[in-house]
Motif scaffolding. Structure first.
Motif, mmCIF file in Angstrom:
data_model
loop_
_atom_site.group_PDB
_atom_site.id
_atom_site.type_symbol
_atom_site.label_atom_id
_atom_site.label_comp_id
_atom_site.label_asym_id
_atom_site.label_seq_id
_atom_site.Cartn_x
_atom_site.Cartn_y
_atom_site.Cartn_z
ATOM 1 N N ARG A 1 -3.068 2.232 7.534
ATOM 2 C CA ARG A 1 -3.658 3.513 7.142
ATOM 3 C C ARG A 1 -3.966 4.372 8.369
ATOM 4 O O ARG A 1 -3.693 5.574 8.394
ATOM 5 C CB ARG A 1 -4.940 3.259 6.346
ATOM 6 C CG ARG A 1 -4.678 2.778 4.918
ATOM 7 C CD ARG A 1 -4.368 3.928 4.011
ATOM 8 N NE ARG A 1 -4.090 3.495 2.649
ATOM 9 C CZ ARG A 1 -4.336 4.240 1.588
ATOM 10 N NH1 ARG A 1 -4.851 5.441 1.733
ATOM 11 N NH2 ARG A 1 -4.045 3.808 0.371
ATOM 12 N N SER B 1 -0.502 5.364 10.400
ATOM 13 C CA SER B 1 0.393 6.275 9.697
ATOM 14 C C SER B 1 -0.198 7.664 9.553
ATOM 15 O O SER B 1 0.508 8.604 9.192
ATOM 16 C CB SER B 1 0.737 5.708 8.310
ATOM 17 O OG SER B 1 -0.432 5.513 7.535
ATOM 18 N N LYS B 2 -1.505 7.822 9.820
ATOM 19 C CA LYS B 2 -2.096 9.158 9.829
ATOM 20 C C LYS B 2 -1.688 9.933 11.072
ATOM 21 O O LYS B 2 -1.771 11.156 11.110
ATOM 22 C CB LYS B 2 -3.631 9.057 9.788
ATOM 23 C CG LYS B 2 -4.204 8.447 8.520
ATOM 24 C CD LYS B 2 -4.080 9.339 7.325
ATOM 25 C CE LYS B 2 -4.796 8.720 6.115
ATOM 26 N NZ LYS B 2 -4.629 9.552 4.911
ATOM 27 N N TYR C 1 0.386 5.901 0.036
ATOM 28 C CA TYR C 1 -0.412 7.108 -0.155
ATOM 29 C C TYR C 1 0.452 8.313 0.200
ATOM 30 O O TYR C 1 1.487 8.190 0.875
ATOM 31 C CB TYR C 1 -1.684 7.089 0.698
ATOM 32 C CG TYR C 1 -1.463 7.263 2.178
ATOM 33 C CD1 TYR C 1 -1.539 8.516 2.782
ATOM 34 C CD2 TYR C 1 -1.165 6.160 2.997
ATOM 35 C CE1 TYR C 1 -1.345 8.680 4.134
ATOM 36 C CE2 TYR C 1 -0.964 6.311 4.351
ATOM 37 C CZ TYR C 1 -1.058 7.572 4.913
ATOM 38 O OH TYR C 1 -0.853 7.728 6.260
ATOM 39 N N ASP D 1 0.851 -1.186 0.000
ATOM 40 C CA ASP D 1 0.000 0.000 0.000
ATOM 41 C C ASP D 1 0.882 1.230 0.000
ATOM 42 O O ASP D 1 2.071 1.173 0.395
ATOM 43 C CB ASP D 1 -0.923 0.010 1.223
ATOM 44 C CG ASP D 1 -2.061 1.022 1.095
ATOM 45 O OD1 ASP D 1 -2.275 1.504 -0.032
ATOM 46 O OD2 ASP D 1 -2.724 1.306 2.104
ATOM 47 N N ARG E 1 0.925 12.172 1.890
ATOM 48 C CA ARG E 1 0.420 13.089 2.919
ATOM 49 C C ARG E 1 1.498 14.084 3.273
ATOM 50 O O ARG E 1 2.630 13.711 3.583
ATOM 51 C CB ARG E 1 -0.021 12.319 4.168
ATOM 52 C CG ARG E 1 -0.437 13.223 5.323
ATOM 53 C CD ARG E 1 -1.115 12.428 6.437
ATOM 54 N NE ARG E 1 -0.219 11.546 7.131
ATOM 55 C CZ ARG E 1 0.579 11.926 8.142
ATOM 56 N NH1 ARG E 1 0.582 13.177 8.559
ATOM 57 N NH2 ARG E 1 1.370 11.045 8.735
ATOM 58 N N HIS F 1 -3.662 -3.984 6.744
ATOM 59 C CA HIS F 1 -3.829 -2.896 5.779
ATOM 60 C C HIS F 1 -4.563 -1.721 6.414
ATOM 61 O O HIS F 1 -4.162 -0.558 6.290
ATOM 62 C CB HIS F 1 -4.588 -3.422 4.563
ATOM 63 C CG HIS F 1 -4.848 -2.376 3.521
ATOM 64 N ND1 HIS F 1 -5.953 -1.554 3.563
ATOM 65 C CD2 HIS F 1 -4.148 -2.007 2.425
ATOM 66 C CE1 HIS F 1 -5.918 -0.736 2.532
ATOM 67 N NE2 HIS F 1 -4.835 -0.982 1.818
ATOM 68 N N SER F 2 -5.650 -2.009 7.121
ATOM 69 C CA SER F 2 -6.433 -0.949 7.763
ATOM 70 C C SER F 2 -5.627 -0.269 8.867
ATOM 71 O O SER F 2 -5.646 0.963 8.995
ATOM 72 C CB SER F 2 -7.730 -1.530 8.340
ATOM 73 O OG SER F 2 -8.516 -2.110 7.324
#
Length: 698
Positions: A398, A401-402, A366, A364, A368, A394-395
């Protein structure tokens, strides 16, 4: 005769199966109805509890308004100590809820009255007024905690409910500081209200006979509840203990509780308590009647059914089971594929090919705040269990890491979650990184995964600490690492499904062969690199069955037209002028219009001024460093200071709908910065605060 016996046995078996299925359906239906009823009750309870809270809040608000409306009259009377009692009489008479009022003057405010002077007016139930001076050597109100709090904070405050031994009533006092033009507190004005009516108001019109409501302080102390003639005191005490967490609610499934708090000071809690026995009594009775009818119907059905051939029944059952499993696996594979990234930017590409219908590999990524967060992992085992664990990881990736940019902390949190209740002893090899898309700095941490390759001219393994895989040992510490990627460099990550892919001869593809292909110059882009390796490994394997999931991820550092500037400021307000020049010059390089440049400057100055004023103790020298980055698409300001830990993103923005008198101090700067910037994030790195502001400029 023997055939007849078998026929009856078969019929009984069918009836029993039907009974079991009907019972299961009945149970599911009952639970669903119970859930619906709980939702309905929860909604109604929320409305009831909110209404009770509003009723109480209305009384408190009306008392505060009474104070505001009479404050001028009270302040005017301070010129003459003999006029104070008259002002207090008017204050007490102005609100039917108010039963008393006092003024606690600062020491020696009236020299003629001595050190302490506290005039008090009490309104009796018959409407008569009693006036007296409370201060005495035995009653030094300056030692009262409420007096000291209001004096120090210079803000109004409510006391928790209290009562006197000589009185059966319950009171609460609203204290308000009276200050001169210089902000010095001259006196503290207090009004007392009677709360004895609360128990009756809270427990009228309850939906069930055994339902009752409580009022608690923010600390959970009991304020008001139902009379003992309605609810036994033991039930009330039990509810208070559960609401305060003294007793776990799970140990008392026969009680349902709904709780809310007043929307502002004094933040009292309103709790409504239901007994499930009464709530679901009619539904249980209905289910019992339903079961009697169902059993009667099954008894009739037993005389109507025909015998089916045993082999046909087995075949049909097997066929249905196979279809169900195939359908569920197809859905699971579709769900798993939908969890993966759907599109790739030019500098990232990935591939996942499960060995079975569903797999245990994952990757995965993304973006930011100008950083690329990415991961790749391999769950032990294959099939559905691995796929389920993969979806959880996976969830979690996310979510975690936010909150932080530190890969080692993310791995530790992941490991703690996976070790909790891991009875199947499954583990995960995992590699996680955070790449700064402006500077090329890569922070990464590994959990037992294969070392990735870094392509900078030639392919070489990234220096990587192995660490334990996730899910093996709780409280494992994961060592983070970092490196600088030069422009055009590419990072290649993979799972052991690539290196351990085997041909019909049982020869493994191997890591040396991967490195050889990487050095062959096929890596002009992440996409061509992935496609070339996939084609090569499939050609090598040939007709041999795929033994493991194949997953690859390639990332190229392509900073483009990147601009970076930095400035270090002392924690002095006059340094803001230098900051303004710095921002102006940086925006000029980007050729930004005047409006955009002004917005960036305002947001940055607001943030830096707060750091200069509050990050360091008064009188202590400190510094603030600002890094300005842009790739011509967005602007990112990174603000670093070594002051006290403080997360401004956790502070609630000011509520601009309130007037200035009722609005709490602070929060306007955060509100302004959030409106001017597209993204605001914070993290603590070592002993430094790092705040990142990002703005799209296209």
């Amino acid at each position: 005769m023997k055939s007849s016996n078998k026929s009856w046995i078969s019929r009984i078996g069918i009836v029993v199966m039907a009974a079991v299925m009907v019972e299961i359906i009945s149970i599911v239906q009952y639970e669903r109805l119970r859930d619906i009823m709980e939702e309905e009750m929860s909604g109604r309870s929320h409305v009831v509890v909110a209404a009770l809270a509003d009723r109480i809040q209305f009384t408190l608000d009306r008392t505060e308004i009474t104070m505001q409306e009479n404050l001028w009259d009270v302040t005017r009377s301070l010129a003459n100590p003999d006029s104070v009692f008259s002002a207090l009489v008017r204050l007490v008479d102005d609100n039917p809820d108010v039963v008393g009022g006092c003024l606690a003057f600062s020491p020696y405010y009236y020299p003629s009255k001595g050190r302490l002077f506290e005039p008090y007016v009490r309104k009796h139930p018959d409407g008569s007024l009693e006036m007296r001076q409370l201060a005495s050597p035995d009653h030094d109100y300056t030692q009262n905690e409420e007096y000291q709090w209001v004096l120090n904070h210079k803000q109004p405050s409510w006391t928790d409910p209290y009562s006197f031994e000589s009185d059966t009533l319950t009171y609460a006092t609203y204290s308000y500081p009276i200050m001169d033009t210089k902000g010095a507190v001259l006196a503290i004005c207090g009004v007392d209200i009677d709360l004895s009516w609360l128990g009756g108001v809270l427990n009228t019109r309850q939906p069930f006979a055994s339902t009752f409501s409580l009022l608690l302080t923010p600390e959970g102390d009991f304020v008001a509840g139902p009379p003992e003639s309605r609810t036994p005191r033991a039930d009330v005490e039990l509810a208070v203990d559960i609401a305060n967490g003294v007793l776990p609610a799970s140990d008392y499934p026969d009680l349902l509780m709904r709780k809310t708090s007043l929307r502002k000071d004094p933040y009292w809690q309103v709790v409504q308590v239901y007994k499930t026995e009464e709530v679901f009594e009619r539904m249980k009775r209905m289910r019992l009647q339903q079961m009697v009818l169902i059993l009667l119907g099954l008894a009739i059905l037993a005389f109507m059914i025909e015998r089916y051939a045993r082999n046909e029944r087995k075949l049909r059952k097997a066929s249905e089971e196979q279809a169900r499993i195939s359908g569920e696996l197809a859905v699971a594979r579709r769900i798993q594929s939908e969890m993966l990234p759907k599109s790739f930017p030019s500098f990232v590409h990935g591939l996942l090919e499960p060995a079975r219908e569903v797999g245990g590999d994952l990757y995965d990524f993304y973006e930011r705040d100008g950083k690329l967060f990415f991961c790749i992992g391999d769950v032990s085992g294959k099939g559905v269990p691995s796929a389920m664990l993969m979806s959880v990881i996976h969830s979690l990736f996310r979510v975690l890491s936010k909150k932080t940019e530190d890969p080692s902390r993310i791995l530790k949190s992941l490991n703690d979650e996976l070790c909790r209740g891991n009875d199947s002893n499954m583990f995960v090899t995992f590699f996680l990184g955070c790449l700064d898309l402006y500077t090329g700095k890569l922070h990464y941490a590994n959990a037992g995964h294969d070392k990735p390759f870094l392509l900078e001219g030639s392919a070489a393994l990234v220096p990587t600490k192995s660490n334990f895989p996730l899910g093996v040992f709780p409280d494992t510490e994961f060592e983070g690492q970092e490196l600088m990627m030069s422009p055009g460099a590419m990072l290649f990550l993979y799972t052991d499904g690539l290196t351990e892919a085997k041909a019909l001869s049982h020869e493994a593809f191997g890591r040396p062969r991967v490195q050889e292909i990487l050095n062959a110059g096929v890596a002009d882009s992440p996409e061509t690199l992935i496609h070339s390796l996939s084609k090569t490994v499939h050609g090598f394997v040939g007709e041999a069955p795929q033994s493991d999931d194949l997953t690859m991820l390639a990332i190229r550092f392509a900073p483009g037209n990147h601009i970076r500037e930095e400035i270090t400021l002392d924690n002095e307000v006059q340094e803001v002028d230098r900051l303004g020049v710095f921002v102006k010059d940086f925006c000029a390089q980007l050729e930004l219009d005047r409006k955009s440049a002004s917005g960036l400057r305002l947001a940055l100055e607001e943030t830096v001024v707060n750091i200069i004023n509050y990050a360091y103790p008064k009188g202590e020298k400190g510094s603030v460093t600002v890094y300005a980055d842009s790739n011509r698409k967005e602007v990112r300001f990174t603000i670093v200071d070594a002051g006290a830990p403080f997360d401004p993103t956790a502070v609630l923005s000011a509520d601009t709908t309130l007037d200035a008198q009722n609005r709490p101090i602070g929060g306007l700067g955060i509100l302004l910065t959030r409106k001017l910037m597209d993204s605001v994030s914070y993290c603590r790195k070592g002993d430094k605060n790092v705040l990142t502001l990002t703005k799209n400029i296209l």
